[in-house]
Design a protein around this motif. Structure first.
Motif, PDB file in Angstrom:
ATOM      1  N   ALA A   1      38.285  26.743  50.700  1.00 51.89           N
ATOM      2  CA  ALA A   1      37.705  27.958  51.283  1.00 51.89           C
ATOM      3  C   ALA A   1      37.038  28.805  50.215  1.00 51.89           C
ATOM      4  CB  ALA A   1      38.802  28.756  51.998  1.00 51.89           C
ATOM      5  N   VAL A   2      37.680  28.941  49.057  1.00 49.50           N
ATOM      6  CA  VAL A   2      37.093  29.724  47.969  1.00 49.50           C
ATOM      7  C   VAL A   2      35.802  29.078  47.490  1.00 49.50           C
ATOM      8  CG1 VAL A   2      37.422  30.475  45.577  1.00 49.50           C
ATOM      9  CG2 VAL A   2      39.273  30.732  47.234  1.00 49.50           C
TER      10      VAL A   2
ATOM     11  N   PRO B   1      29.681  37.093  41.215  1.00 51.47           N
ATOM     12  CA  PRO B   1      30.069  36.414  39.961  1.00 51.47           C
ATOM     13  C   PRO B   1      31.576  36.262  39.806  1.00 51.47           C
ATOM     14  CG  PRO B   1      28.406  38.081  39.541  1.00 51.47           C
ATOM     15  CD  PRO B   1      28.846  38.269  40.950  1.00 51.47           C
ATOM     16  N   HIS B   2      32.343  37.245  40.274  1.00 48.86           N
ATOM     17  CA  HIS B   2      33.807  37.169  40.167  1.00 48.86           C
ATOM     18  C   HIS B   2      34.357  36.083  41.088  1.00 48.86           C
ATOM     19  CE1 HIS B   2      34.043  40.904  37.788  1.00 48.86           C
ATOM     20  NE2 HIS B   2      33.078  41.355  38.577  1.00 48.86           N
ATOM     21  N   ILE B   3      33.762  35.925  42.272  1.00 45.69           N
ATOM     22  CA  ILE B   3      34.208  34.876  43.196  1.00 45.69           C
ATOM     23  C   ILE B   3      33.898  33.500  42.622  1.00 45.69           C
ATOM     24  CG2 ILE B   3      33.932  33.931  45.515  1.00 45.69           C
ATOM     25  CD1 ILE B   3      33.225  36.723  46.479  1.00 45.69           C
ATOM     26  N   ARG B   4      32.743  33.347  42.025  1.00 52.55           N
ATOM     27  CA  ARG B   4      32.391  32.054  41.428  1.00 52.55           C
ATOM     28  C   ARG B   4      33.275  31.732  40.227  1.00 52.55           C
ATOM     29  NH1 ARG B   4      25.793  32.891  42.038  1.00 52.55           N
ATOM     30  NH2 ARG B   4      25.789  32.570  44.325  1.00 52.55           N
ATOM     31  N   LYS B   5      33.653  32.750  39.478  1.00 48.38           N
ATOM     32  CA  LYS B   5      34.594  32.521  38.381  1.00 48.38           C
ATOM     33  C   LYS B   5      35.953  32.091  38.928  1.00 48.38           C
ATOM     34  CE  LYS B   5      36.637  34.784  34.347  1.00 48.38           C
ATOM     35  NZ  LYS B   5      36.750  36.053  33.573  1.00 48.38           N
ATOM     36  N   LEU B   6      36.391  32.708  40.031  1.00 49.14           N
ATOM     37  CA  LEU B   6      37.637  32.309  40.678  1.00 49.14           C
ATOM     38  C   LEU B   6      37.565  30.860  41.135  1.00 49.14           C
ATOM     39  CD1 LEU B   6      40.398  32.977  42.045  1.00 49.14           C
ATOM     40  CD2 LEU B   6      39.085  33.784  44.022  1.00 49.14           C
ATOM     41  N   ASP B   7      36.443  30.469  41.715  1.00 48.59           N
ATOM     42  CA  ASP B   7      36.251  29.082  42.159  1.00 48.59           C
ATOM     43  C   ASP B   7      36.284  28.112  40.972  1.00 48.59           C
ATOM     44  OD1 ASP B   7      35.521  26.855  43.817  1.00 48.59           O
ATOM     45  OD2 ASP B   7      33.455  27.132  43.151  1.00 48.59           O
ATOM     46  N   ASN B   8      35.641  28.458  39.873  1.00 48.08           N
ATOM     47  CA  ASN B   8      35.638  27.591  38.694  1.00 48.08           C
ATOM     48  C   ASN B   8      37.038  27.400  38.126  1.00 48.08           C
ATOM     49  OD1 ASN B   8      32.856  27.268  38.803  1.00 48.08           O
ATOM     50  ND2 ASN B   8      32.448  29.008  37.455  1.00 48.08           N
ATOM     51  N   GLU B   9      37.811  28.484  38.063  1.00 50.66           N
ATOM     52  CA  GLU B   9      39.167  28.381  37.523  1.00 50.66           C
ATOM     53  C   GLU B   9      40.043  27.490  38.402  1.00 50.66           C
ATOM     54  OE1 GLU B   9      40.625  32.319  37.001  1.00 50.66           O
ATOM     55  OE2 GLU B   9      39.502  32.663  35.151  1.00 50.66           O
ATOM     56  N   MET B  10      39.892  27.615  39.718  1.00 51.59           N
ATOM     57  CA  MET B  10      40.687  26.775  40.609  1.00 51.59           C
ATOM     58  C   MET B  10      40.238  25.316  40.535  1.00 51.59           C
ATOM     59  SD  MET B  10      41.116  29.310  43.900  1.00 51.59           S
ATOM     60  CE  MET B  10      42.238  28.195  44.720  1.00 51.59           C
ATOM     61  N   SER B  11      38.953  25.070  40.317  1.00 56.14           N
ATOM     62  CA  SER B  11      38.474  23.689  40.169  1.00 56.14           C
ATOM     63  C   SER B  11      38.941  23.064  38.867  1.00 56.14           C
ATOM     64  CB  SER B  11      36.937  23.672  40.235  1.00 56.14           C
ATOM     65  OG  SER B  11      36.375  24.336  39.122  1.00 56.14           O
ATOM     66  N   TRP B  12      39.297  23.891  37.872  1.00 56.98           N
ATOM     67  CA  TRP B  12      39.807  23.382  36.600  1.00 56.98           C
ATOM     68  C   TRP B  12      41.314  23.154  36.628  1.00 56.98           C
ATOM     69  CZ3 TRP B  12      36.851  27.696  33.563  1.00 56.98           C
ATOM     70  CH2 TRP B  12      35.485  27.362  33.523  1.00 56.98           C
ATOM     71  N   GLY B  13      41.935  23.429  37.765  1.00 55.28           N
ATOM     72  CA  GLY B  13      43.360  23.151  37.904  1.00 55.28           C
ATOM     73  C   GLY B  13      44.263  24.362  37.862  1.00 55.28           C
ATOM     74  N   VAL B  14      43.709  25.561  37.710  1.00 53.56           N
ATOM     75  CA  VAL B  14      44.539  26.766  37.728  1.00 53.56           C
ATOM     76  C   VAL B  14      45.016  26.999  39.165  1.00 53.56           C
ATOM     77  CG1 VAL B  14      44.611  29.233  37.233  1.00 53.56           C
ATOM     78  CG2 VAL B  14      43.205  27.707  35.825  1.00 53.56           C
ATOM     79  N   ASN B  15      46.319  27.277  39.324  1.00 53.57           N
ATOM     80  CA  ASN B  15      46.831  27.458  40.679  1.00 53.57           C
ATOM     81  C   ASN B  15      46.290  28.741  41.296  1.00 53.57           C
ATOM     82  OD1 ASN B  15      48.942  29.785  40.414  1.00 53.57           O
ATOM     83  ND2 ASN B  15      49.445  28.409  38.723  1.00 53.57           N
ATOM     84  N   PHE B  16      46.369  28.811  42.617  1.00 51.30           N
ATOM     85  CA  PHE B  16      45.719  29.888  43.355  1.00 51.30           C
ATOM     86  C   PHE B  16      46.242  31.258  42.956  1.00 51.30           C
ATOM     87  CE2 PHE B  16      45.835  32.704  47.141  1.00 51.30           C
ATOM     88  CZ  PHE B  16      44.474  32.900  47.287  1.00 51.30           C
ATOM     89  N   VAL B  17      47.564  31.401  42.787  1.00 48.43           N
ATOM     90  CA  VAL B  17      48.146  32.706  42.482  1.00 48.43           C
ATOM     91  C   VAL B  17      47.681  33.203  41.119  1.00 48.43           C
ATOM     92  CG1 VAL B  17      50.300  33.936  42.074  1.00 48.43           C
ATOM     93  CG2 VAL B  17      50.144  32.317  43.967  1.00 48.43           C
TER      94      VAL B  17
ATOM     95  N   ASP C   1      47.731  41.694  44.542  1.00 43.31           N
ATOM     96  CA  ASP C   1      49.187  41.590  44.417  1.00 43.31           C
ATOM     97  C   ASP C   1      49.827  41.262  45.761  1.00 43.31           C
ATOM     98  OD1 ASP C   1      51.544  41.929  42.680  1.00 43.31           O
ATOM     99  OD2 ASP C   1      51.996  43.625  43.992  1.00 43.31           O
ATOM    100  N   LEU C   2      49.337  41.851  46.828  1.00 47.75           N
ATOM    101  CA  LEU C   2      49.859  41.570  48.171  1.00 47.75           C
ATOM    102  C   LEU C   2      49.630  40.112  48.556  1.00 47.75           C
ATOM    103  CD1 LEU C   2      50.953  42.535  50.957  1.00 47.75           C
ATOM    104  CD2 LEU C   2      48.585  43.124  51.543  1.00 47.75           C
ATOM    105  N   ILE C   3      48.423  39.616  48.346  1.00 49.55           N
ATOM    106  CA  ILE C   3      48.099  38.231  48.722  1.00 49.55           C
ATOM    107  C   ILE C   3      48.876  37.241  47.870  1.00 49.55           C
ATOM    108  CG2 ILE C   3      46.230  36.538  48.848  1.00 49.55           C
ATOM    109  CD1 ILE C   3      44.324  38.927  49.307  1.00 49.55           C
ATOM    110  N   ALA C   4      48.993  37.516  46.569  1.00 49.77           N
ATOM    111  CA  ALA C   4      49.697  36.591  45.670  1.00 49.77           C
ATOM    112  C   ALA C   4      51.173  36.501  46.031  1.00 49.77           C
ATOM    113  CB  ALA C   4      49.516  37.043  44.230  1.00 49.77           C
ATOM    114  N   LYS C   5      51.808  37.620  46.303  1.00 53.04           N
ATOM    115  CA  LYS C   5      53.238  37.589  46.647  1.00 53.04           C
ATOM    116  C   LYS C   5      53.463  36.895  47.984  1.00 53.04           C
ATOM    117  CE  LYS C   5      54.669  41.617  43.969  1.00 53.04           C
ATOM    118  NZ  LYS C   5      55.181  43.009  43.993  1.00 53.04           N
ATOM    119  N   ALA C   6      52.580  37.092  48.945  1.00 48.02           N
ATOM    120  CA  ALA C   6      52.711  36.397  50.231  1.00 48.02           C
ATOM    121  C   ALA C   6      52.517  34.897  50.052  1.00 48.02           C
ATOM    122  CB  ALA C   6      51.700  36.954  51.228  1.00 48.02           C
ATOM    123  N   SER C   7      51.598  34.503  49.195  1.00 46.67           N
ATOM    124  CA  SER C   7      51.366  33.078  48.955  1.00 46.67           C
ATOM    125  C   SER C   7      52.567  32.432  48.276  1.00 46.67           C
ATOM    126  CB  SER C   7      50.110  32.905  48.093  1.00 46.67           C
ATOM    127  OG  SER C   7      49.856  31.544  47.832  1.00 46.67           O
TER     128      SER C   7
END
Length: 344
Positions: free
Chosen positions: A155-156, A169-185, A205-211
């Motif tokens: 989805a990201v 740009p921040h969303i694309r950086k988030l996508d790149n980090e997750m594609s490199w194996g960094v976990n979602f949280v 913080d709310l989304i990460a703790k729920a995940s």
């Protein structure tokens, strides 16, 4: 022999090996560890405090609006003190009472100190507003794609191809980090730190703790989208409601300046002329001599002080931060100075 070779030999000479570890072999390893530790400590110091400032001075000065005061305050003091000493040395101490030159240097010094802060704060507030306006749509789109059966990384990745203004740009950086194996949280926390806004930190913080808790992430994303949307709406509503009071402060300053201009140009000028004529005719008891320069200087000080502090009040009332009023202070201080130096 390098560090890796020495370390391999030491591993081969462990407690189950017949060949003991010699003391002279520990020395190079300890020296290598000490050298690595020293380099890591040096790198850590270069990323914070004075070390960071020496390596990246422009970044440190502009990452927060108030940081620019490190340069602006010494520069403004240098301008004022230098101008003061120059005028006194050239014209003597009488320049303090017979001229407004020292007042001009004081005004320039204040403007040098506050204008960079005001501009950086305005730029930061525009950036924060654009980011926070785009957050609800981002969270809502993620929730919708997650509801359709997509995993969060997928989805990201799809959302990163859309356009969210300054948030893209921040969303694309988030996508790149997750594609490199960094976990979602972890990637999400880095995403929040990159945004650097209070609203983003709370939502992340709310989304990460729920995940982490294993709840329904889609519902949490939808709740975060609703929360950010309502907060942004409340901020806009507050800004719109307080705009009238900011206008009242600005109009009050304009009225004050207009009244002083009329008073000086008509009443005081007439009184000064009449006093001079009476003194020339020998009628000293009629009225005393009126020093028009002193009154003009006094009123100019009053107008400049009111303009500066009225700007701070306008910022506190309009945006809840007095530093946001520095832009109004700079404008009104400059208007007051120009009015008295060139028109009155």
């Amino acid at each position: 022999m390098g560090f890796s070779d020495i370390f391999s030999n030491l591993l081969n000479k462990g407690p189950h090996s017949r060949e003991p570890i010699r003391t002279d072999e520990l020395g190079p390893v300890e020296d290598e560890f000490a050298e690595i530790t020293k380099k890591l400590e040096h790198e850590r110091q270069s990323r914070e405090g004075v070390g960071k400032f020496l390596r990246h001075p422009f970044q440190v000065l502009t990452e927060r609006p108030e940081n620019i005061l490190i340069v602006c305050i010494p520069l403004s003091l240098l301008v004022f003190i230098g101008g003061f000493l120059f005028m006194v040395r050239t014209y003597g101490m009488g320049v303090l009472f017979d001229s407004t030159s020292v007042d001009d240097f004081a005004v320039f010094a204040v403007l040098i100190a506050i204008i960079p802060v005001a501009l950086l704060d305005l730029r930061e507030q525009v950036r924060v507003k654009n980011l926070e306006n785009a957050l609800p749509n981002f969270f809502r789109d993620l929730a919708g794609m997650n509801d359709s059966g997509m995993t969060l990384p997928t989805a990201v990745h799809l959302v990163a191809g859309a356009e969210y203004g300054t948030l893209t740009p921040h969303i694309r950086k988030l996508d790149n980090e997750m594609s490199w194996g960094v976990n979602f949280v972890e990637a999400l926390y880095r995403f929040g730190r990159g945004l650097g806004t209070t609203l983003a930190d709370r939502s992340v913080d709310l989304i990460a703790k729920a995940s982490r808790a294993g709840g329904d992430v889609s519902e949490v994303l939808r709740a975060a989208a609703k929360d950010t949307f309502e907060v942004v709406n409340l901020q806009n509503e507050r800004s719109n409601n307080m705009l009238i009071y900011v206008i009242i402060v600005l109009v009050s300053f304009a009225v004050f300046l207009f009244v002083i201009a009329i008073l000086v140009s008509s009443f005081l000028s007439t009184m000064a002329t009449a006093g001079a004529a009476a003194a020339a005719a020998g009628a000293h008891g009629f009225m005393g001599k009126i020093d028009l320069f002193v009154y003009k200087r006094l009123f100019s000080h009053a107008a400049m002080l009111q303009g500066f502090f009225s700007g701070l009040v306008a910022g506190q009332m309009g945006e809840g931060r007095f530093i946001a009023g520095l832009k109004y202070s700079a404008i009104m201080l400059l208007i007051a100075w120009i009015t008295f130096r060139f028109f009155i």
